[in-house]
Design a protein around this motif. Structure first.
Motif, PDB file in Angstrom:
ATOM      1  N   CYS A   1      94.901  30.088   3.136  1.00 57.96           N
ATOM      2  CA  CYS A   1      93.518  29.801   3.497  1.00 57.96           C
ATOM      3  C   CYS A   1      92.890  30.857   4.395  1.00 57.96           C
ATOM      4  O   CYS A   1      91.679  31.007   4.432  1.00 57.96           O
ATOM      5  N   ARG A   2      93.738  31.629   5.098  1.00 55.10           N
ATOM      6  CA  ARG A   2      93.224  32.617   6.050  1.00 55.10           C
ATOM      7  C   ARG A   2      92.777  33.926   5.417  1.00 55.10           C
ATOM      8  O   ARG A   2      92.166  34.764   6.072  1.00 55.10           O
ATOM      9  N   ARG A   3      93.117  34.132   4.144  1.00 56.88           N
ATOM     10  CA  ARG A   3      92.720  35.383   3.513  1.00 56.88           C
ATOM     11  C   ARG A   3      92.479  35.209   2.025  1.00 56.88           C
ATOM     12  O   ARG A   3      93.022  34.306   1.389  1.00 56.88           O
ATOM     13  N   ILE A   4      91.624  36.086   1.469  1.00 55.80           N
ATOM     14  CA  ILE A   4      91.357  36.031   0.046  1.00 55.80           C
ATOM     15  C   ILE A   4      92.582  36.551  -0.705  1.00 55.80           C
ATOM     16  O   ILE A   4      93.427  37.238  -0.140  1.00 55.80           O
ATOM     17  N   ASN A   5      92.672  36.227  -1.987  1.00 53.49           N
ATOM     18  CA  ASN A   5      93.900  36.497  -2.731  1.00 53.49           C
ATOM     19  C   ASN A   5      94.241  37.959  -2.908  1.00 53.49           C
ATOM     20  O   ASN A   5      95.414  38.316  -2.973  1.00 53.49           O
TER      21      ASN A   5
ATOM     22  N   LYS B   1     103.430  24.336  -2.721  1.00 56.71           N
ATOM     23  CA  LYS B   1     104.781  24.060  -3.232  1.00 56.71           C
ATOM     24  C   LYS B   1     104.735  22.980  -4.311  1.00 56.71           C
ATOM     25  O   LYS B   1     105.482  23.019  -5.283  1.00 56.71           O
ATOM     26  N   GLU B   2     103.851  22.011  -4.110  1.00 58.18           N
ATOM     27  CA  GLU B   2     103.729  20.892  -5.051  1.00 58.18           C
ATOM     28  C   GLU B   2     103.017  21.310  -6.334  1.00 58.18           C
ATOM     29  O   GLU B   2     103.444  20.963  -7.443  1.00 58.18           O
ATOM     30  N   CYS B   3     101.909  22.032  -6.205  1.00 63.03           N
ATOM     31  CA  CYS B   3     101.129  22.457  -7.376  1.00 63.03           C
ATOM     32  C   CYS B   3     100.442  23.778  -7.047  1.00 63.03           C
ATOM     33  O   CYS B   3      99.330  23.780  -6.501  1.00 63.03           O
ATOM     34  N   PRO B   4     101.111  24.897  -7.320  1.00 63.14           N
ATOM     35  CA  PRO B   4     100.606  26.223  -6.949  1.00 63.14           C
ATOM     36  C   PRO B   4      99.228  26.542  -7.529  1.00 63.14           C
ATOM     37  O   PRO B   4      98.925  26.185  -8.660  1.00 63.14           O
ATOM     38  N   HIS B   5      98.408  27.192  -6.703  1.00 61.76           N
ATOM     39  CA  HIS B   5      97.132  27.759  -7.142  1.00 61.76           C
ATOM     40  C   HIS B   5      96.232  26.721  -7.828  1.00 61.76           C
ATOM     41  O   HIS B   5      95.651  26.982  -8.870  1.00 61.76           O
TER      42      HIS B   5
END
Length: 330
Positions: free
Chosen positions: A325-329, A116-120
């Motif tokens: 964190c639980r899955r790749i993009n 939320k603060e700094c996406p991706h």
């Protein structure tokens, strides 16, 4: 004058190849990595880890352990966080992690807040490294600048998790070999084992020390008999596998050198703890040194954590920055 200028030019040129080589060989991790792109990242991690610790003091040891179990498999790349999906078989199902690895929800909460603060921008692997440092500090341990800039893996390794993470019943030489394969030495082994100054272990991880394989009920000779008798009351010969026992019975939620003092009294819970004293002269000397000097233990622990955090990180264009964190993009 001309000769002086020539000398200066030669000197400056002499340093160019050296500086270039050093830059090329570095792993490109440094504590200020997110100072511009996500300046509040470390503050967010610290806040959520502190909240989780206040709710459950065991969480500090759990988050520290997650970072260890991540780095020892494929390097510090967040692979331990992946759930099974598609072709990925989760490391959470491995023997070292099954029914014992925890803290994933805390990492999820941190990642959500940072997105939320700094996406991706901030990797899950870096979140693990920061959370491990903050967990150490929260329990009274040393602090250190965490080198950052890791990227996240695109897969997991169940076999790597089963084979590379030191086990409670491994021999000293097996454990040392696993450390050396990751670029760590005997000093790192003893110092990092000191993380067992906090946290718990399951009955199934040390039962073999209480009841030997021949079935005559004799305890491991490296285990204090009165301590063993107390352990048997909650860790029976069969059953109670998941019963929890503090790794440091003196100060179980305080990060200090009592772990090493316990080893000297033959009250190390795990076989992998006590063999640091009994199976190797160099490690025995280190145990005695850290038992006597808490400051030396803290200093080396911080150095060894930085060194461990540098195990084959993914940097540059390798890997990705996971959104969850639980899955790749993809």
């Amino acid at each position: 004058m001309v000769n002086s200028i020539k000398c200066l030019l030669l000197l400056s040129l002499a340093f160019v190849p050296f500086c270039h080589c050093k830059k090329e060989q570095g792993v490109n991790l440094y504590p200020q990595f997110y100072d511009q792109s996500c300046p509040k990242a470390q503050e967010i991690v610290k806040s959520i880890v502190a909240k989780a610790f206040a709710k459950d003091p065991r969480m500090a040891a759990s988050l520290l352990r997650l970072h260890f179990h991540d780095c020892f498999v494929k390097g510090c790349d967040g692979s331990v966080l992946l759930d099974s999906s598609g072709t990925i078989i989760s490391e959470k199902r491995s023997n070292p992690n099954r029914n014992s690895a925890r803290g994933f929800e805390v990492i999820d909460e941190i990642k959500s807040a940072i997105e939320k603060e700094c996406p991706h921008t901030v990797s899950c692997a870096d979140i693990l490294a920061i959370a491990a440092r903050d967990s150490t500090v929260l329990t009274g341990g040393p602090s250190w600048g965490v080198p950052l800039g890791r990227r996240d893996s695109l897969g997991a390794s169940l076999s790597g998790s089963n084979q590379n993470i030191p086990a409670p019943n491994n021999t000293f030489q097996t454990i040392l070999t696993k450390f050396k394969l990751k670029g760590l030495d005997i000093v790192d082994l003893v110092a990092l084992s000191g993380s067992h100054t906090i946290g718990d272990s399951r009955c199934t991880s040390f039962r073999q020390r209480l009841y030997n394989q021949t079935g005559n009920g004799k305890a491991d000779f490296t285990l204090d008999q009165s301590y063993a008798a107390k352990l048997r009351t909650q860790c029976p010969r069969s059953g109670g596998d998941q019963n929890l026992f503090v790794l440091d019975f003196v100060t179980p939620v305080k990060f200090d050198n009592n772990y090493f003092k316990n080893l000297l009294a033959f009250k190390g819970l795990l076989s992998s703890d006590e063999i640091l004293l009994t199976d190797n002269k160099e490690s025995e000397d280190l145990v005695k040194k850290y038992a006597e000097r808490n400051d030396l233990f803290f200093e080396q622990f911080a150095k060894s954590m930085v060194k461990m955090g540098n195990i084959t990180p993914l940097t540059g264009s390798r890997g990705e920055i996971r959104r969850i964190c639980r899955r790749i993009n993809n």
